[in-house]
Design a protein around this motif. Structure first.
Motif: not given
Length: 508
Positions: A34-36, A120-121
């Protein structure tokens, strides 16, 4: 608790421990999924000073750079450096928020600053790290440029460009799974130990010893078919359970009861195996050649007549109220020297009857006529019958159901006997496990020469018919046994426990 206790707890609760560990692993996996995913990129800048090329000046410059590099490292996450990065990349962040994504570090005794950025990117993370390096270089040159000059003595040079990360650094799935499993394992062990500490049920000899110093004279193994084979000494004399009753018989014969040989079989609560213990102990004693009198003194829920398959409509109650003579209602059972006195009708005042003078006289006469007298009595905690009766006999044998009776219940039962001045001859643990951490250890001695029969499978019609005919024949022989005659009752066989009286007293 000793080390052996902890090992026993782990063996008992291994399912809980394994389940807790699996739950921990599952929780860690769910958390990780569930973590990004977060990617990290790192750039490096080299700090140097500008000056002449002499060795002394170079040494001074290097010392200066090392002294200042820590300051520059801390400067990398300040708004002065991060705001230009936000403006350049058009980030929708504040300097404080961007500072949470950027970190700067410096290896000891070096002048290299490592700047890492997370996002995240992966491409954006690399752009942020490079932009911070550029902004830090510009900011340091501005700060370190002396007034009136255009050249800073300190120069920051980019030595490593940040590249987009190929794999996320967070969440670290393998590490999370390991940590989840370890945390679950620790919780499982904690739950198992806490469960053992809070569990007050009697499971081992040590639990009995913690409540009373009375001797443990027997332990009867658990039998999954006990309801179908209540008279195990008669039905399967070679079984480990039958051997346990014979061991109880041997221990009982060596008890020092001051010449008495009448015993009350009782327990703390119902359904602990007192009636089956009384029956099988009486059978084992009779098999040893003793003249045994078995009294069903449970005048509330009698079971002896039902188990033995005999007529129980008349018995002890009728003798105590003078309606019948003992030799008229006492029945022989089978081909053994076992005589049974059923309870008779259930009276409205069991305690008064069992505590009466007639009961004392009856017990005294039976002790003179038989080698041993066994009384199956009600449990101690619900009613007072057993305590009253135990006062009139040589002692009480208290049945303790393994894994069911609590230490508080056992203590209360012992106190009930002590209150009336009754003697506790010993304790017998029933339903003790034959396998597992709480097993009593039957596998060594009791298995000698005995092959455990497997549980019966589906049987054919002929086998069922043969079993039914055998059971009917056994019941016929048991019920057809002659009643004890007055001459037999008054015959005083030599008892191993006490010498018979010179003059017998009639029960009438």
């Amino acid at each position: 608790m000793e080390l052996s206790d902890y090992i026993r707890v782990l063996r008992k609760s291994w399912l809980i421990i394994v389940a807790a560990a699996l739950v921990g692993v599952a929780a860690a996996a769910a958390y990780s999924l569930t973590r990004t995913p977060i990617y990290s990129s790192e750039s490096q800048v080299f700090v140097s000073t500008q000056g002449a090329g002499t060795i002394g000046e170079l040494q001074q410059g290097n010392t200066f750079s090392q002294a200042r590099v820590t300051t520059y490292t801390n400067l990398a996450t300040t708004p002065l450096v991060l705001q230009p990065v936000i403006d350049e990349l058009g980030l929708d962040l504040t300097p404080a928020e961007l500072a949470n994504q950027v970190s700067a570090s410096n290896a000891v005794n070096t002048t290299i600053i490592s700047i890492a950025a997370k996002d995240a990117d992966p491409a954006l993370a690399a752009e942020i790290a490079n932009a911070v390096s550029t902004s830090l270089t510009t900011t340091v040159e501005q700060i370190e440029t002396p007034a009136g000059t255009d050249v800073s003595p300190v120069r920051l040079t980019s030595v490593t460009e940040a590249q987009p990360g190929l794999s996320p650094v967070s969440p670290n799935v393998p590490m999370n799974l390991v940590l989840g499993g370890l945390i679950g394992l620790a919780l499982g062990i904690g739950i198992a130990v806490l469960r053992e500490v809070l569990d007050t049920r009697v499971r081992t000899q040590r639990d009995v010893a913690s409540v009373t110093d009375r001797p443990l004279i027997g332990a009867i193994p658990f039998d999954p078919r006990a309801k179908d084979r209540a008279l195990i000494v008669h039905d399967d004399p070679l079984s480990p359970r039958s051997e346990a009753f014979r061991a109880l018989r041997t221990n009982l014969q060596f008890l020092d009861m001051d010449g008495g040989h009448s015993f009350v079989i009782t327990s703390s609560l119902p359904s602990e195996g007192k009636s089956t213990t009384a029956l099988n102990l009486a059978l084992a004693l009779a098999d040893a050649g003793k003249n045994v009198a078995l009294l069903d003194a449970d005048l509330r829920k009698p079971k002896v007549a039902e188990y033995l398959g005999i007529e129980g409509g008349a018995g002890l109650t009728d003798v105590l109220i003078g309606r019948a003579k003992v030799e008229d209602v006492m029945q022989g059972w089978g081909d053994r020297s076992l005589y049974v006195l059923p309870s008779g009708r259930i009276p409205p005042n069991p305690s008064e009857l069992l505590g009466s003078q007639h009961m004392q006289t009856l017990l005294a006469d039976l002790e003179r006529a038989f080698d041993i007298v066994i009384c199956d009595a009600p449990p101690l905690l619900p009613v007072t019958d057993a305590a009253i009766l135990a006062k009139q006999t040589s002692g009480a044998i208290v049945i303790v159901s393994t894994g069911r009776t609590t230490t508080h219940q056992l203590s209360s039962a012992i106190d009930a006997l002590d209150t009336v001045g009754a003697r506790v001859a010993g304790l017998v643990m029933t339903m003790t496990p034959t396998k597992g951490p709480d097993s009593y250890g039957y596998g060594y001695g009791y298995g000698y020469g005995y092959v455990q029969e497997p549980l019966p499978r589906a049987r054919g019609r002929k086998a069922r018919r043969a079993e039914a005919e055998a059971a009917a024949e056994a019941a016929r022989l048991a019920t057809a046994a002659p009643r004890v005659q007055p001459a037999q009752l008054r015959a005083r066989p030599e008892a191993p426990f006490a010498q018979a009286s010179a003059e017998p007293t009639s029960v009438e």
